[in-house]
Design a protein around this motif. Structure first.
Motif, PDB file in Angstrom:
ATOM      1  N   ALA A 349      25.435 -23.772 -10.553  1.00  0.00           N
ATOM      2  CA  ALA A 349      25.783 -22.618 -11.474  1.00  0.00           C
ATOM      3  C   ALA A 349      26.865 -22.069 -10.700  1.00  0.00           C
ATOM      4  O   ALA A 349      26.624 -21.497  -9.367  1.00  0.00           O
ATOM      5  CB  ALA A 349      24.548 -21.533 -11.647  1.00  0.00           C
ATOM      6  N   THR A 350      28.022 -21.658 -11.257  1.00  0.00           N
ATOM      7  CA  THR A 350      29.300 -20.958 -10.892  1.00  0.00           C
ATOM      8  C   THR A 350      28.640 -19.506 -10.726  1.00  0.00           C
ATOM      9  O   THR A 350      27.781 -19.077 -11.510  1.00  0.00           O
ATOM     10  CB  THR A 350      30.381 -20.943 -11.850  1.00  0.00           C
ATOM     11  OG1 THR A 350      30.079 -20.486 -13.058  1.00  0.00           O
ATOM     12  CG2 THR A 350      30.845 -22.367 -11.826  1.00  0.00           C
ATOM     13  N   PRO A 351      29.283 -18.619 -10.113  1.00  0.00           N
ATOM     14  CA  PRO A 351      28.906 -17.021  -9.987  1.00  0.00           C
ATOM     15  C   PRO A 351      29.182 -16.664 -11.409  1.00  0.00           C
ATOM     16  O   PRO A 351      28.363 -15.424 -11.837  1.00  0.00           O
ATOM     17  CB  PRO A 351      29.972 -16.791  -9.156  1.00  0.00           C
ATOM     18  CG  PRO A 351      30.411 -17.754  -8.219  1.00  0.00           C
ATOM     19  CD  PRO A 351      30.323 -18.748  -9.029  1.00  0.00           C
ATOM     20  N   THR A 352      29.824 -16.903 -12.303  1.00  0.00           N
ATOM     21  CA  THR A 352      29.667 -16.475 -13.785  1.00  0.00           C
ATOM     22  C   THR A 352      28.658 -16.940 -14.652  1.00  0.00           C
ATOM     23  O   THR A 352      28.021 -15.901 -15.251  1.00  0.00           O
ATOM     24  CB  THR A 352      31.363 -16.947 -14.360  1.00  0.00           C
ATOM     25  OG1 THR A 352      32.304 -16.623 -13.729  1.00  0.00           O
ATOM     26  CG2 THR A 352      31.218 -16.261 -15.886  1.00  0.00           C
ATOM     27  N   ARG A 388      33.488 -14.212  -8.615  1.00  0.00           N
ATOM     28  CA  ARG A 388      34.181 -15.499  -9.328  1.00  0.00           C
ATOM     29  C   ARG A 388      35.322 -15.668  -9.047  1.00  0.00           C
ATOM     30  O   ARG A 388      36.176 -14.825  -8.555  1.00  0.00           O
ATOM     31  CB  ARG A 388      33.870 -15.355 -10.975  1.00  0.00           C
ATOM     32  CG  ARG A 388      34.962 -14.070 -11.248  1.00  0.00           C
ATOM     33  CD  ARG A 388      34.901 -13.825 -12.754  1.00  0.00           C
ATOM     34  NE  ARG A 388      35.973 -13.017 -13.291  1.00  0.00           N
ATOM     35  CZ  ARG A 388      36.011 -11.603 -12.871  1.00  0.00           C
ATOM     36  NH1 ARG A 388      35.208 -10.832 -11.858  1.00  0.00           N
ATOM     37  NH2 ARG A 388      37.088 -10.688 -13.460  1.00  0.00           N
ATOM     38  N   ARG A 389      35.771 -17.238  -8.856  1.00  0.00           N
ATOM     39  CA  ARG A 389      37.150 -17.372  -8.743  1.00  0.00           C
ATOM     40  C   ARG A 389      37.990 -18.023  -9.897  1.00  0.00           C
ATOM     41  O   ARG A 389      37.483 -18.666 -10.658  1.00  0.00           O
ATOM     42  CB  ARG A 389      37.130 -18.403  -7.598  1.00  0.00           C
ATOM     43  CG  ARG A 389      36.557 -18.155  -6.378  1.00  0.00           C
ATOM     44  CD  ARG A 389      36.405 -19.198  -5.304  1.00  0.00           C
ATOM     45  NE  ARG A 389      36.017 -20.436  -5.813  1.00  0.00           N
ATOM     46  CZ  ARG A 389      34.759 -20.880  -5.747  1.00  0.00           C
ATOM     47  NH1 ARG A 389      33.722 -20.035  -5.132  1.00  0.00           N
ATOM     48  NH2 ARG A 389      34.271 -21.978  -6.314  1.00  0.00           N
ATOM     49  N   PRO A 390      39.217 -17.447 -10.015  1.00  0.00           N
ATOM     50  CA  PRO A 390      39.957 -17.792 -11.162  1.00  0.00           C
ATOM     51  C   PRO A 390      40.102 -19.219 -11.114  1.00  0.00           C
ATOM     52  O   PRO A 390      40.439 -19.871 -10.191  1.00  0.00           O
ATOM     53  CB  PRO A 390      41.570 -17.251 -10.894  1.00  0.00           C
ATOM     54  CG  PRO A 390      41.107 -15.951 -10.006  1.00  0.00           C
ATOM     55  CD  PRO A 390      39.902 -16.636  -9.074  1.00  0.00           C
ATOM     56  N   GLY A 391      40.040 -20.185 -12.469  1.00  0.00           N
ATOM     57  CA  GLY A 391      40.065 -21.360 -12.548  1.00  0.00           C
ATOM     58  C   GLY A 391      38.981 -22.063 -12.276  1.00  0.00           C
ATOM     59  O   GLY A 391      38.818 -23.612 -12.475  1.00  0.00           O
ATOM     60  N   SER A 392      37.706 -21.536 -11.720  1.00  0.00           N
ATOM     61  CA  SER A 392      36.547 -22.237 -11.288  1.00  0.00           C
ATOM     62  C   SER A 392      35.647 -22.562 -12.625  1.00  0.00           C
ATOM     63  O   SER A 392      34.593 -23.208 -12.231  1.00  0.00           O
ATOM     64  CB  SER A 392      35.913 -21.767 -10.078  1.00  0.00           C
ATOM     65  OG  SER A 392      35.405 -20.408 -10.570  1.00  0.00           O
ATOM     66  N   ASP A 393      35.678 -21.814 -13.555  1.00  0.00           N
ATOM     67  CA  ASP A 393      35.047 -21.789 -14.703  1.00  0.00           C
ATOM     68  C   ASP A 393      35.050 -22.671 -15.791  1.00  0.00           C
ATOM     69  O   ASP A 393      36.322 -22.947 -16.092  1.00  0.00           O
ATOM     70  CB  ASP A 393      34.531 -20.464 -15.195  1.00  0.00           C
ATOM     71  CG  ASP A 393      33.774 -19.612 -14.053  1.00  0.00           C
ATOM     72  OD1 ASP A 393      32.791 -20.038 -13.608  1.00  0.00           O
ATOM     73  OD2 ASP A 393      34.274 -18.593 -14.004  1.00  0.00           O
ATOM     74  N   PRO A 394      34.316 -23.611 -16.521  1.00  0.00           N
ATOM     75  CA  PRO A 394      34.765 -24.431 -17.780  1.00  0.00           C
ATOM     76  C   PRO A 394      35.092 -23.344 -18.641  1.00  0.00           C
ATOM     77  O   PRO A 394      34.695 -22.131 -18.823  1.00  0.00           O
ATOM     78  CB  PRO A 394      33.467 -24.891 -17.774  1.00  0.00           C
ATOM     79  CG  PRO A 394      32.312 -23.926 -17.491  1.00  0.00           C
ATOM     80  CD  PRO A 394      32.805 -23.737 -16.030  1.00  0.00           C
ATOM     81  N   TRP A 395      35.763 -24.093 -19.816  1.00  0.00           N
ATOM     82  CA  TRP A 395      36.258 -23.086 -20.637  1.00  0.00           C
ATOM     83  C   TRP A 395      35.052 -22.392 -21.548  1.00  0.00           C
ATOM     84  O   TRP A 395      35.327 -21.327 -22.212  1.00  0.00           O
ATOM     85  CB  TRP A 395      37.249 -23.874 -21.659  1.00  0.00           C
ATOM     86  CG  TRP A 395      35.888 -24.878 -22.402  1.00  0.00           C
ATOM     87  CD1 TRP A 395      36.120 -26.373 -22.139  1.00  0.00           C
ATOM     88  CD2 TRP A 395      35.511 -24.960 -23.603  1.00  0.00           C
ATOM     89  NE1 TRP A 395      35.223 -26.885 -22.682  1.00  0.00           N
ATOM     90  CE2 TRP A 395      34.723 -26.087 -23.851  1.00  0.00           C
ATOM     91  CE3 TRP A 395      35.023 -23.944 -24.331  1.00  0.00           C
ATOM     92  CZ2 TRP A 395      33.825 -26.337 -25.100  1.00  0.00           C
ATOM     93  CZ3 TRP A 395      34.219 -23.901 -25.540  1.00  0.00           C
ATOM     94  CH2 TRP A 395      33.296 -25.332 -25.625  1.00  0.00           C
ATOM     95  N   TRP A 396      33.869 -22.865 -21.711  1.00  0.00           N
ATOM     96  CA  TRP A 396      32.951 -22.508 -22.486  1.00  0.00           C
ATOM     97  C   TRP A 396      32.366 -21.062 -21.514  1.00  0.00           C
ATOM     98  O   TRP A 396      31.501 -20.439 -22.182  1.00  0.00           O
ATOM     99  CB  TRP A 396      31.776 -23.386 -22.876  1.00  0.00           C
ATOM    100  CG  TRP A 396      31.401 -24.230 -21.778  1.00  0.00           C
ATOM    101  CD1 TRP A 396      31.809 -25.639 -21.584  1.00  0.00           C
ATOM    102  CD2 TRP A 396      30.312 -24.015 -20.736  1.00  0.00           C
ATOM    103  NE1 TRP A 396      31.049 -25.989 -20.387  1.00  0.00           N
ATOM    104  CE2 TRP A 396      30.091 -25.038 -19.816  1.00  0.00           C
ATOM    105  CE3 TRP A 396      29.516 -22.914 -20.331  1.00  0.00           C
ATOM    106  CZ2 TRP A 396      29.364 -25.121 -19.005  1.00  0.00           C
ATOM    107  CZ3 TRP A 396      28.722 -22.882 -19.370  1.00  0.00           C
ATOM    108  CH2 TRP A 396      28.544 -24.143 -18.639  1.00  0.00           C
TER     109      TRP A 396
END
Length: 518
Positions: A349-352, A388-396
């Motif tokens: 899981a990403t931080p977001t 969270r890091r910019p660009g590290s999350d999927p669009w959803w």
């Protein structure tokens, strides 16, 4: 003397309930025994024989899965010893006469599982007549159209998942709007919901390496993605209609193709597109008040994401299911679903996503009044979001921005304020921060924020300011055609009832009723 006795007997009246002759000195229309029985009905529903529920009007209400019609049929049932007025039935149910009237006319559909259960228990409705706990006998409407597939019981191999989606979408496309709405409350809860979904944690059974159909090509996949992108935009606009049918039609077509596809990377990506469409269908169904259909498509979203090798998106679907459970007053079930999503994505899981799942965990604690656990989960959500890091999350995950984080925390603090009024000022701070950050184009989310702020003002004992906020948002709500927005307004109207002696509150509640019936 004998002739006089016969003449006196011939003029005596018969009790309309039991048929016994009424004593000459009894001026009542009922015999003494029936009148004594009728007196007990003043304090609660009477005991009724088993054939009471077989009456034509009762049977029609059961068939339509309509609790409002069932209440009306109960009141007018010919077997009652004395007339059951709306006031009397409302007192038995613990609601107002006005509420009962709106339920009976269908103005306020009864779609909350806790309310359905309460009414059934209060009236003594037999368990085998219930349609909303997945334990009742099928209604005639189900027999006529075929009950929807049991998506919780299906196997967890990819081809079975595709067939389950295909059958479910085809079934829902075949039924009418009215039939779909009458089944809206038949949701699975407790172990019946959570235990089958725990199989999501197990490895997926592989697709067969050979299929009679060719693999999905890159061009076909790109075309599917373009269609999904176009349909996804309708998910947040509310309503039922053609948009939902378009989503279901595309989902059925995609699932039919996937049921014949061999293993491969494009097949897995196509399954993920199906997961997207399933989540959109679930959101539309929930907005329309069809909780049963919404739950089916959330479950299918989890399954399709699993087949698409995308566990984080499956966790997002579980989080959405948890939110549905919170809406239905089942925080314990919602918490178990969230924890299932957290465990399944503990390594990827990403931080977001972690922050989103933690806000859902806090949501459960707020509803349960667990102040310490709530603030712990909120603090962890804020910490995760900060990483969270910019660009590290999927669009959803784009929609879970800072405004959404603040809005969810504020709204849940408002829920917690019902248990601890000291939370109300903090709730207002977070909701105002969300409004400052919210993109003006996200009209429905802003409407949720304003309604949440108004409800916070009501909790804080400021009804005039609360009504002022609602009056501001009513024109927007009327244009959204969103069932969830209307239900939030209804929640405000209920919470404002204790201030109904104020003219501004009466006017605002009347205006909300106008939006609801428009």
């Amino acid at each position: 003397m004998e002739r006089k006795a016969r003449r006196a007997a011939s003029t005596r009246r018969a009790c309309p309930t039991c048929g016994a002759l009424i004593a000459a000195d009894n001026t009542d229309r009922l015999c003494q025994r029936c009148r004594r029985n009728a007196r007990t009905e003043l304090y609660g529903p009477p005991e009724v024989p088993g054939d009471f529920w077989d009456h034509e009007a009762m049977a029609a209400a059961f068939s339509d899965r309509d609790m409002g019609a069932l209440l009306a049929a109960y009141r007018h049932h010919p077997q009652h010893v004395s007339r059951v007025t709306q006031d009397r039935l409302a007192s038995w149910l613990g609601i107002s006469q006005a509420q009962l009237s709106r339920y009976e006319t269908g103005e306020n559909p009864i779609d909350r599982i806790d309310r359905l259960r309460h009414f059934a228990r209060a009236l003594g409705v037999p368990a085998d007549r219930l349609w909303f706990d997945r334990v009742g006998i099928p209604s005639q409407a189900d027999a006529d159209r075929g009950a929807p597939p049991d998506v919780l019981a299906a196997a967890w191999d990819a081809s079975s998942i595709a067939r389950s989606v295909e059958e479910t979408a085809r079934n829902d496309l075949a039924i009418s709007r009215r039939a779909a709405l009458t089944g809206a409350a038949a949701v699975a809860m407790g172990p019946a919901l959570v235990e089958p979904l725990q199989r999501w944690l197990h490895p997926l059974q592989p697709l067969s390496k050979w299929s009679s159909s060719a693999a999905i090509s890159e061009e076909e996949l790109a075309a599917l993605q373009r269609v999904a992108d176009g349909l996804r935009g309708w998910g947040g606009r509310g309503g039922y209609g053609l948009a939902r049918k378009a989503v279901l039609g595309q989902l059925e077509e995609l699932a039919e193709r996937l049921s014949r596809a061999p293993a491969g990377p494009t097949t897995e990506r196509a399954f993920f597109i199906g997961a997207e469409l399933s989540k959109v269908a679930a959101s539309m169904s929930w907005d329309a008040g069809m909780h049963d259909a919404a739950q089916r498509y959330y479950v299918l979203g989890v399954r399709m994401a699993k087949a698409g090798r995308n566990d984080p998106f499956a966790a997002l679907c579980l989080a959405a299911m948890a939110r549905q459970m919170f809406d239905l007053g089942r925080p314990e079930d919602g918490l178990e679903l969230v924890q299932l999503g957290q465990y399944g994505t503990r390594r990827n899981a990403t931080p977001t996503l972690q922050a989103l799942l933690l806000t859902r965990e806090a949501w459960a604690y707020a509803q349960m009044g667990r102040v310490r656990e709530f603030h712990r989960a909120v603090g962890q959500a804020q910490d995760s979001f900060a990483q969270r890091r910019p660009g590290s999350d999927p669009w959803w995950l784009d929609s879970f921005d800072e405004a959404e984080l603040e809005g969810v925390i504020g709204a849940r603090m408002r829920d917690l304020a019902g248990h601890d009024p000291r939370q109300a000022p903090m709730a207002e701070q977070h909701i105002r921060r969300a409004l400052d950050l919210r993109d003006p184009a996200r009209v429905r989310n802003r409407a949720f924020d304003v309604i949440g702020l108004a409800r916070t003002k009501m909790v804080a004992g400021e009804p005039e300011e609360a009504c002022g906020l609602i009056q501001q948002v009513l024109p927007t709500a009327a244009g959204l055609a969103s069932g969830r927005v209307v239900r939030k307004l209804q929640d405000f109207a209920k919470e404002a009832e204790r201030h109904r002696d104020l003219a501004v509150v009466r006017d605002t509640r009347e205006a909300i009723r106008g939006v609801r019936t428009a």
